[in-house]
Design a protein around this motif. Structure first.
Motif, mmCIF file in Angstrom:
data_model
loop_
_atom_site.group_PDB
_atom_site.id
_atom_site.type_symbol
_atom_site.label_atom_id
_atom_site.label_comp_id
_atom_site.label_asym_id
_atom_site.label_seq_id
_atom_site.Cartn_x
_atom_site.Cartn_y
_atom_site.Cartn_z
ATOM 1 N N ILE A 239 -36.315 -7.583 39.610
ATOM 2 C CA ILE A 239 -36.065 -8.535 41.468
ATOM 3 C C ILE A 239 -35.578 -7.512 42.370
ATOM 4 O O ILE A 239 -35.991 -7.195 43.094
ATOM 5 C CB ILE A 239 -34.435 -8.773 41.041
ATOM 6 C CG1 ILE A 239 -34.701 -9.967 39.265
ATOM 7 C CG2 ILE A 239 -34.427 -9.759 42.951
ATOM 8 C CD1 ILE A 239 -33.352 -10.827 39.682
ATOM 9 N N ALA B 30 -31.587 -7.926 30.843
ATOM 10 C CA ALA B 30 -30.807 -7.645 32.434
ATOM 11 C C ALA B 30 -31.023 -5.907 32.998
ATOM 12 O O ALA B 30 -31.815 -6.267 34.763
ATOM 13 C CB ALA B 30 -29.181 -7.802 32.174
ATOM 14 N N ALA C 225 -23.397 -7.370 32.452
ATOM 15 C CA ALA C 225 -25.238 -7.061 32.429
ATOM 16 C C ALA C 225 -25.130 -8.277 33.453
ATOM 17 O O ALA C 225 -26.185 -8.323 33.964
ATOM 18 C CB ALA C 225 -25.404 -7.531 31.057
ATOM 19 N N ARG D 38 -31.189 -9.124 47.024
ATOM 20 C CA ARG D 38 -32.154 -10.088 47.491
ATOM 21 C C ARG D 38 -32.773 -11.197 48.693
ATOM 22 O O ARG D 38 -32.782 -11.256 49.209
ATOM 23 C CB ARG D 38 -32.889 -10.024 46.215
ATOM 24 C CG ARG D 38 -33.208 -8.639 45.668
ATOM 25 C CD ARG D 38 -33.597 -7.818 45.937
ATOM 26 N NE ARG D 38 -35.473 -8.896 46.677
ATOM 27 C CZ ARG D 38 -36.798 -7.734 46.917
ATOM 28 N NH1 ARG D 38 -36.272 -6.505 47.502
ATOM 29 N NH2 ARG D 38 -37.753 -8.375 47.872
ATOM 30 N N THR E 229 -27.682 -8.406 41.766
ATOM 31 C CA THR E 229 -28.870 -8.035 42.775
ATOM 32 C C THR E 229 -30.128 -9.482 42.869
ATOM 33 O O THR E 229 -29.826 -9.745 43.772
ATOM 34 C CB THR E 229 -29.465 -7.559 41.306
ATOM 35 O OG1 THR E 229 -28.918 -7.060 40.341
ATOM 36 C CG2 THR E 229 -30.842 -6.665 41.750
ATOM 37 N N MET F 246 -26.405 -8.780 37.151
ATOM 38 C CA MET F 246 -27.935 -9.531 37.739
ATOM 39 C C MET F 246 -27.314 -10.298 39.050
ATOM 40 O O MET F 246 -28.273 -10.628 39.756
ATOM 41 C CB MET F 246 -28.496 -10.525 37.028
ATOM 42 C CG MET F 246 -29.837 -10.873 36.605
ATOM 43 S SD MET F 246 -31.076 -10.793 35.223
ATOM 44 C CE MET F 246 -32.431 -10.943 35.561
ATOM 45 N N GLY G 224 -34.370 -6.881 34.354
ATOM 46 C CA GLY G 224 -34.327 -7.941 35.340
ATOM 47 C C GLY G 224 -34.183 -7.335 36.333
ATOM 48 O O GLY G 224 -34.446 -8.024 37.874
ATOM 49 N N VAL G 225 -33.045 -6.588 36.919
ATOM 50 C CA VAL G 225 -32.319 -5.698 37.301
ATOM 51 C C VAL G 225 -33.596 -5.230 38.506
ATOM 52 O O VAL G 225 -33.466 -5.169 39.370
ATOM 53 C CB VAL G 225 -30.663 -4.790 37.132
ATOM 54 C CG1 VAL G 225 -30.690 -4.138 38.639
ATOM 55 C CG2 VAL G 225 -30.092 -6.373 37.104
#
Lengths: 175, 112
Positions: free
Chosen positions: A168, A161, B83, B94, B90, B87, A164-165
């Motif tokens: 992104i 994760a 977690a 975006r 985020t 994500m 991934g953060v």
């Protein structure tokens, strides 16, 4: 004990309804924080200090991330306009809730009554864990010794994760 | 039995939020509420009335302790929930930077 827990869970339900219907995203986030810290009190009443500690940390970090996201973007909540397929949506929601209720009923009928739990699998953990693992905290003993592979998988998910953060949120890619 | 039903009601509130809200942040908040209700349910299952916290100490016999196994599993689940929440947020920020809104009715152009 059960009455005390019921009152706190009732407050948490009210706070979650407030969070869902709030007009301002910042107040929705604060109401969600109320739910999370109420869960900490529930864990303390349920004699789970490890869970309370980790839940405080998790709730605080989540609140910080959410406030940062909202302050960086917009705070407004939109009006929910009634659309043409609203009847279908309501019917589908009731059907979904009914199916969930059936599964909940099946799950709850196989359980012991609240407070009368019998130790089945964890009998060996409770009796022999201190000698086998050397840990006085039985939760830590289960987490790091008997079910160490679970913890390894958890660490894998956490790092995935994090990667991934980073992937992104990065604006410019590397060449 | 009341507490089980109340935690199930909390799960239904979260599901209602996921199904009806059109704001991405509200959807993330509703998912968090669902997670909280499930953690609460699992911690409630392992409780024994009159039991002590599962930490061995002088004067506490092993027979009067709450079940340590659901607590260990919920601890794993809480960290994973953190977690996934990070994500999700985020991805939401975006999407806001790209489309200028959190409204999922207007984020429907899935072209590169």
């Amino acid at each position: 004990m059960e009455v005390m827990l019921s009152v706190i869970i009732g407050f948490m339900i009210i706070a979650s309804i407030t969070a869902i219907y709030a007009k301002d995203l910042l107040s929705a986030i604060i109401a969600q924080g109320f739910v999370g810290y109420g869960l900490v009190i529930c864990f303390l009443i349920l004699r789970a200090p490890d869970l309370a500690i980790i839940q405080i940390v998790m709730e605080t970090v989540t609140l910080i991330i959410m406030v940062a996201v909202v302050l960086d973007s917009s705070r407004e909540e939109f009006d929910i306009m009634p659309d043409k397929t609203q009847g279908v949506t309501i019917a589908a929601s009731f059907l979904f809730a009914l199916v969930l209720l059936i599964y909940f009923n099946r799950a709850i009928s196989g359980l012991d009554r609240f407070g009368n739990h019998t130790l089945r699998m964890s009998e060996a953990y409770v009796t022999g864990a201190a000698e086998q693992t050397g840990s006085a905290n039985l939760v830590a003993g289960v987490l790091w010794d008997f079910r160490g592979y679970d913890t390894l998988g958890e660490a894998t998910v956490l790092f995935t994760a994090a990667i991934g953060v980073i992937t992104i949120i990065r604006l410019v890619g590397k060449k | 039995m009341t507490v089980f039903i109340l935690s199930f009601l909390m799960l239904l509130v979260g599901v209602h939020g996921v199904l009806t809200r059109r704001n991405l942040i509200k959807v993330v908040i509703s998912l968090t509420i669902i997670e909280f209700s499930i953690f609460l349910m699992l911690a409630l299952i392992g409780f024994i009335s009159g039991g002590e916290a599962p930490i061995l100490d002088a004067g506490i016999s092993a027979g009067r302790m709450v079940d340590p196994l659901p607590q260990a599993m919920v601890l794993t689940a809480i960290v994973i929930a953190l977690a996934t929440n990070a994500m999700l947020l985020t991805i939401a920020i975006r999407l806001y930077k790209k489309y200028g809104t959190f409204d999922i009715r207007r984020i429907n152009e899935l072209k590169g």
